[in-house]
Write an enzyme that holds these catalytic residues in place. Structure first.
Site, short mmCIF file in Angstrom:
data_model
loop_
_atom_site.label_atom_id
_atom_site.label_comp_id
_atom_site.label_asym_id
_atom_site.label_seq_id
_atom_site.Cartn_x
_atom_site.Cartn_y
_atom_site.Cartn_z
N ASP A 136 4.92 -4.49 9.91
CA ASP A 136 5.90 -3.83 10.78
C ASP A 136 6.00 -4.56 12.12
O ASP A 136 7.10 -4.74 12.66
CB ASP A 136 5.51 -2.37 11.02
CG ASP A 136 5.80 -1.49 9.82
OD1 ASP A 136 6.47 -1.96 8.87
OD2 ASP A 136 5.36 -0.33 9.82
N ARG A 155 0.84 -1.21 0.00
CA ARG A 155 0.00 0.00 0.00
C ARG A 155 0.87 1.24 0.00
O ARG A 155 1.83 1.33 0.76
CB ARG A 155 -0.88 0.05 1.26
CG ARG A 155 -1.93 -0.97 1.30
CD ARG A 155 -3.07 -0.66 2.25
NE ARG A 155 -2.77 0.08 3.47
CZ ARG A 155 -3.70 0.50 4.29
NH1 ARG A 155 -4.99 0.28 4.03
NH2 ARG A 155 -3.40 1.13 5.39
N ASP A 157 0.15 -1.77 12.03
CA ASP A 157 0.70 -2.27 10.77
C ASP A 157 1.25 -3.68 10.99
O ASP A 157 2.26 -3.86 11.67
CB ASP A 157 1.82 -1.33 10.28
CG ASP A 157 2.28 -1.71 8.89
OD1 ASP A 157 2.68 -2.89 8.69
OD2 ASP A 157 2.24 -0.86 7.99
N THR A 167 -1.83 7.24 -0.31
CA THR A 167 -3.12 6.99 -0.95
C THR A 167 -3.80 5.71 -0.45
O THR A 167 -4.99 5.51 -0.69
CB THR A 167 -2.94 6.84 -2.48
OG1 THR A 167 -2.10 5.69 -2.70
CG2 THR A 167 -2.28 8.07 -3.08
C1 PRP Z 1 -1.01 -4.62 4.56
C2 PRP Z 1 -1.69 -5.94 4.78
C3 PRP Z 1 -2.53 -6.09 3.55
C4 PRP Z 1 -2.90 -4.67 3.23
C5 PRP Z 1 -4.33 -4.43 3.58
O1 PRP Z 1 0.09 -4.77 3.72
O2 PRP Z 1 -0.81 -7.00 4.99
O3 PRP Z 1 -1.86 -6.70 2.47
O4 PRP Z 1 -2.04 -3.82 4.00
O5 PRP Z 1 -4.74 -3.16 3.23
P1 PRP Z 1 -5.87 -2.91 2.12
O6 PRP Z 1 -6.98 -3.85 2.40
O7 PRP Z 1 -6.25 -1.47 2.35
O8 PRP Z 1 -5.26 -3.12 0.76
P2 PRP Z 1 1.06 -3.56 3.35
O9 PRP Z 1 0.62 -2.91 2.09
O10 PRP Z 1 1.24 -2.67 4.54
O11 PRP Z 1 2.42 -4.30 2.99
P3 PRP Z 1 3.37 -5.22 3.88
O12 PRP Z 1 2.64 -6.51 4.09
O13 PRP Z 1 4.56 -5.36 3.02
O14 PRP Z 1 3.66 -4.52 5.17
N1 URA Z 2 -2.56 -2.83 6.88
C1 URA Z 2 -2.17 -3.11 8.15
O1 URA Z 2 -1.13 -3.77 8.37
N2 URA Z 2 -2.95 -2.65 9.15
C2 URA Z 2 -4.08 -1.95 8.94
O2 URA Z 2 -4.76 -1.56 9.92
C3 URA Z 2 -4.44 -1.67 7.62
C4 URA Z 2 -3.67 -2.12 6.61
#
Ligand code: PRP
Ligand code: URA
Length: 206
Positions: A200, A102, A197, A106
């Site tokens: 993280d 993400r 997150d 945005t």
């Molecule tokens: C997080 C999570 C999902 C996404 C959900 O990943 O693991 O994949 O956000 O959000 P959405 O429903 O609004 O798309 P992130 O993009 O933070 O990446 P990461 O797993 O690499 O931390």
């Molecule tokens: N991705 C995350 O890891 N946490 C949230 O709350 C939303 C998107």
């Protein structure tokens, strides 16, 4: 679209620990693994089986084996935290990877990687702990259907109503299994109460 929200005391206990801001990555990882085992067990409750005869040390008896194991697709990177638990239960499953991230401003998901095995007529379990806006899951599920997947289930730890609604509109046949349907998204598109997150907290990249 079917939505299953776990009602299980151990799952609720594990999720509470995951939500707690004081839980550190070394604690977060095994909690994720344990909770994923319960979610995968629920999601695979009705996988097709066939009968077979085996011998116990005492006598012959009839048992069952899975007909085909589902393909597992963790969404990178947070979905990786769920993969080992799924493979513990489904050790011969093939694994595909879909990389989505993400944008911090945005909240739109950007695709950066994809490697999927042959899907054939196997069902697919998508592993992604957080369903927030639904953009990441929708991108992945659309790719799976475009490759001919017949049955897709999304397994997540926390889902927001906004994400569930988006998937419901786009994929009426998709089944979601989650440990919690939370209240809403905040203005930065994080889930409330949520757990922050996930990637993280799993990998310590604060
Ligand atoms: C997080 C999570 C999902 C996404 C959900 O990943 O693991 O994949 O956000 O959000 P959405 O429903 O609004 O798309 P992130 O993009 O933070 O990446 P990461 O797993 O690499 O931390
Ligand atoms: N991705 C995350 O890891 N946490 C949230 O709350 C939303 C998107």
């Amino acid at each position: 679209m079917p939505l299953t929200v776990l009602t299980h005391s151990i799952a609720a206990h594990l999720l509470t620990k995951l939500r707690n801001v004081q839980t550190s990555p070394d604690q977060f990882r095994p909690l994720t693994r344990s909770l994923t085992s319960i979610l995968v067990s629920e999601a695979t409750r009705e996988l097709p089986t066939r009968s077979l005869i085996i011998r116990t040390p005492l006598e012959e008896t009839q048992g069952v084996e899975l007909k085909t194991e589902p393909v597992l697709v963790p969404i990178l990177r947070a979905g990786l935290g769920m993969l080992d638990a799924a493979l513990d239960l489904l050790p011969t499953s093939h694994v595909g990877y879909v990389g989505l991230e993400r944008d911090e401003k945005t909240a739109l998901a950007r695709a950066y990687y994809s490697k999927l095995p042959q899907l054939g007529d196997r069902s697919v379990l998508v592993l992604d702990p957080m369903l927030a806006t639904g953009g990441s899951a929708a991108t992945c599920v659309a790719q799976l259907y475009a490759q001919g997947a017949a049955h897709v289930k999304l397994i997540c730890i926390v889902a927001a109503p906004e994400g569930v609604r988006l998937l419901e509109t786009q994929f009426p046949d998709l089944h979601i299994v989650t440990a919690s349907l939370d209240r809403e998204l905040n203005d930065k598109k994080y889930i409330l109460p949520g757990l922050g997150d996930f990637g993280d907290r799993l990998f310590g990249t604060f």
